[in-house]
Write an enzyme that holds these catalytic residues in place. Sequence first.
Site, PDB file in Angstrom:
ATOM      1  CB  THR A  56      19.816 -29.820  -7.123  1.00 22.44           C
ATOM      2  OG1 THR A  56      21.233 -29.885  -7.272  1.00 22.44           O
ATOM      3  CG2 THR A  56      19.359 -30.999  -6.266  1.00 22.44           C
ATOM      4  N   GLY A  57      17.034 -30.966  -8.380  1.00 22.16           N
ATOM      5  CA  GLY A  57      15.595 -31.011  -8.087  1.00 22.16           C
ATOM      6  C   GLY A  57      14.832 -31.793  -9.139  1.00 22.16           C
ATOM      7  CB  SER A  58      11.318 -32.960  -9.228  1.00 20.67           C
ATOM      8  OG  SER A  58      10.686 -31.720  -8.976  1.00 20.67           O
ATOM      9  CB  THR A  59      12.151 -28.633 -12.496  1.00 23.52           C
ATOM     10  OG1 THR A  59      11.106 -28.501 -11.529  1.00 23.52           O
ATOM     11  CG2 THR A  59      11.690 -28.061 -13.816  1.00 23.52           C
TER      12      THR A  59
ATOM     13  CD  GLU B 246      20.121 -25.614  -5.824  1.00 22.93           C
ATOM     14  OE1 GLU B 246      19.515 -26.620  -6.200  1.00 22.93           O
ATOM     15  OE2 GLU B 246      19.598 -24.746  -5.108  1.00 22.93           O
TER      16      GLU B 246
ATOM     17  CE  LYS C  83      18.353 -22.440  -7.033  1.00 23.54           C
ATOM     18  NZ  LYS C  83      17.604 -23.698  -7.230  1.00 23.54           N
ATOM     19  N   GLY C  84      16.400 -24.017  -2.488  1.00 26.96           N
ATOM     20  CA  GLY C  84      16.964 -24.812  -1.396  1.00 26.96           C
ATOM     21  C   GLY C  84      16.018 -25.858  -0.858  1.00 26.96           C
TER      22      GLY C  84
ATOM     23  CB  ALA D 206      13.072 -21.270  -8.513  1.00 26.66           C
TER      24      ALA D 206
ATOM     25  CG  ASP E 249      18.998 -25.004  -9.870  1.00 25.04           C
ATOM     26  OD1 ASP E 249      18.236 -25.987  -9.782  1.00 25.04           O
ATOM     27  OD2 ASP E 249      19.720 -24.636  -8.915  1.00 25.04           O
TER      28      ASP E 249
END
Length: 228
Positions: free
Chosen positions: A33-36, A108, A99-100, A88, A86
């Site tokens: 999850t996330g922009s990367t 995750e 992470k988080g 970081a 994922d």
Amino acid sequence: MTNPSLTQDELKTLVGQAALRYVRPGEIVGVGTGSTVNKFIAALASMKDQIKGAVSSSEASTERLKAIGIPVFDCNEVDELSVYVDGADEIDASGFMVKGGGAALTREKIVAAQSRLFVCIADESKLVKRLGAFPLPVEVIPMAARRIARQFEALGGRATLRLKDGAPLVTDNGQQILDVTGLRIDDPMAFEDMVNNWPGVVTVGLFAFQKAGVCLLGTHDGVRTLEY
Ligand code: 5RP
């Protein structure tokens, strides 16, 4: 070749694309999850007919995967995954991570635990000598939040309840997030173990037991591959 004009967003795109080489045709891939990771999902569209599908670590990633036609499986429908990709918030020289930042740490960690290899994708700003400058996210059961905050205070930390639109943020699991600053994390495994044992902690965003096996680091000299 050095390219100093690359933006952070472009570095994320580079590592998102580079992670495709770890995706095995015919298999199900674990997706973070996330922009990367959003860059990875965009790149994965080019392989969507070659893979069986994905296991996702958040509602947000599930939505993106489905939007490009990649079937999303529940964790309980699959056995071991070869690869989990994922991002970081911080990663150190041992592959230990914080992470988080996107509040998806629990799922995750679950998908990471089900995967043989954690491929971390990050721009170079995420590589740190020592974990802890980024506030440590901890998912908690709401009735335990105050007590857990006091336990962090006893360690010299300061825990703040994460808000969204002025109200406590609610995770995909219906719980809350504490962000903890001021911690000194000398031994990530011992620290993760300790916090995991506090009643009411769902997940601590320290990934020492589920650390990265590989980090694809986006730099102005290209993608560096760090192996742990
Ligand atoms: C979400 C995460 C993300 O992987 C982390 O916050 C990094 O995100 P980004 O790629 O947007 O910088 O742990 O819970």
